[in-house]
Each structure stands twice: as structure tokens, then as C-alpha cells.
Design an enzyme around this catalytic site. Sequence first.
Site, short mmCIF file in Angstrom:
data_model
loop_
_atom_site.label_atom_id
_atom_site.label_comp_id
_atom_site.label_asym_id
_atom_site.label_seq_id
_atom_site.Cartn_x
_atom_site.Cartn_y
_atom_site.Cartn_z
N VAL A 1 0.82 -1.22 0.00
CA VAL A 1 0.00 0.00 0.00
C VAL A 1 0.85 1.26 0.00
O VAL A 1 0.37 2.34 -0.32
CB VAL A 1 -1.02 0.06 1.17
CG1 VAL A 1 -2.11 -0.97 0.98
CG2 VAL A 1 -0.35 -0.12 2.52
N SER A 2 2.12 1.15 0.36
CA SER A 2 2.98 2.33 0.31
C SER A 2 4.42 1.90 0.13
O SER A 2 4.83 0.84 0.61
CB SER A 2 2.83 3.16 1.59
OG SER A 2 3.49 4.40 1.44
N SER A 3 5.18 2.73 -0.59
CA SER A 3 6.58 2.39 -0.80
C SER A 3 7.39 3.66 -0.90
O SER A 3 6.85 4.75 -1.08
CB SER A 3 6.74 1.56 -2.08
OG SER A 3 6.40 2.34 -3.20
#
Length: 331
Positions: A101-103
Amino acid sequence: MGMGVGLGAYDTGIEALAAVARAALVREIDAEGAFAGDPVWREAFAAVPRHPFVPYYYVAGRRGHERRWGESPDREARERWVRGAYEDVPLATRLRDGELVSSSSQPSLMARMLVALQVADGNRVLEVGAGTGYNAALLAFRLGDDGLVTTIDLEPEITESARRHLDAVGFHPAVVTGDGARGAPERAPFDRIIATCELPTVPRAWLAQCRPGARILTPLATGLLALTVRDAAHAEGGFLPTAAYFVPLRGEGRVEPEDVSLAGLPDRAREQETFRFLLALTRGTLDPREAYALWEREGVPERERYGVTVDGEHARAWLDDPAGPYAWPLP
């Protein structure tokens, strides 16, 4: 500027390792020519540490995802963590049910995007997709003024950790929780907008929050689109040569991509990046066979032959010429 890094006890060995790894990363990005268009970004990447923005991240391995953590009691694990933080790769920073969901984006791609944004002193910049806060820190360093930078994300846990990371490294841009597709009207007008998440189209709200002549850089269809804003309803621009893959924007206007069957198409098309880009750009208007016929006929066009025009409520992608004959509506 104080570099008080809030990572538990200050570990001089780890900090020394980080400094060496950071210098090596900057040399690597420089050698690729990513800073050539605006060498001032080299200074930003050399000055702003990445490791405080990724106190932990996940590395895909044979047995699922391995978590690397800066405060691991094991010294070797901490060294692996800090070295990994300065590899030129994207880092998975948030997983939910095994899904990313996030990087933190690949640093060389961040450098190319920041150079392509063509930031000038005194510009007000909106970043859509706060991520870890690292990109906002680079922007704040470059502009020399935290007040010129706004970063927005839909998820409060992402904005809270980005704010914490930024504070720890001594930067204080505006960190806003909200739907990036709607922009940040209370912080407008902007001279530059940069998105670090995949969007299905160009949000019209952005244009209305830009000054005439503003530049927008956003991922679209596995490419990077650079638009020049004429006024609140009109913008036009082309794609950079670089391929770009990002986590999709969460929030309003998110379209789930349906899987397209490539059955019956030659292998060379299926494996070609530029063909997949055309498919993504014309999703919903060209079926894969039509897209393939066009791609072949036009000499396997690279990304930079494509562009986008936003005209009031309507947006269209095009090949070679905004007036056509090849133009396709965008959402």
C-alpha cells in the site's frame, strides 16, 4: 540545519555506514546521468539521508516478506537495514494483507522526476502521495523553504509517519491528510505539482489550483506525463521516455484495472514495454488487436511520441499530434 535523527540511540557506526552508502548511491545516480538536467538535485540527494524515512521496510524473499528494521537488537541486521536503505531500489514500507500500500520510490527514478519537474527558486510545490516523506524533504532542501512545499496523502497513518520522519531530519513542510485527486486548495496556488502514485487521469482540480505556466508531473499508464498548465481548464504536454510503475492512488476516482487478454498477439508485442504502455493508455477505447495494429503501423512508438491534452471537462491522450488522427478519451 540540525540533522537530529530520531532513531532511538544515535549509533555512530550505523551513521558512518549510512554516510558512505549515501555517497555511493549519489555517485551511482550521477553516473546514470539522472542529475544532468539540474545538478542542484545532486546536492539534495547528498545532503538528505534516506534511512530516517524508512525505519523499517520489507524485502521479498523465498518465505514471503522479510522485515528489515533499524532498531533490531542484532547489529548485522541493522547494518543490512541501513545498506538496503541506500540501494537504488524501491522499498516496500507498508503491506496490508500481503499487498503493497505504500513504498519509497527508487531513488534514481525520484531524481529523474525531480529534475523533470523543473523547479525554480520560490516555486510553491504540491506533492500528491506523501509516502515516507523523503521526497518532500528533498524538495524542501532544494527550495530552501519548508513553507513552499505541501505533501498530501489519504491515509492518516502515512501522513503521521511522514511528518514524524520529516521532523526528525529537521524539515517542516505542510503535511496534509486528504484526497490527493482533489489537490490542496487551502495551500494553492501552486507552480509545480508532482504525483508519486498511479492515477487513471489528470484530476481537473489540480489545474484550478495552479498558476498559469505551472508544470504538472504525474504517473499515467506506466509513463510519466509532464503537462504545462495554460489556465484553470487547459493543460497539455508529453510523456518522458522513462517507464514508471507506482502504487495506485487510493481515494476518489480510483479505477480498478481489468485484466486485458493478450491471447492471439505475437510474443514480441506481449513482451514489449512500449506496447503495454499503449494498451494502458488506450484502455477502454482500443482492444488489444487494434492497439497492436496501430503500434506496428506507426513504427513501434516510444513513450515520448505520446501526449495528453486537458480541455475543460475533457481529457485525451494522443500520438504525435494533439489534433489527431490518433487520439483517445481519458476518464
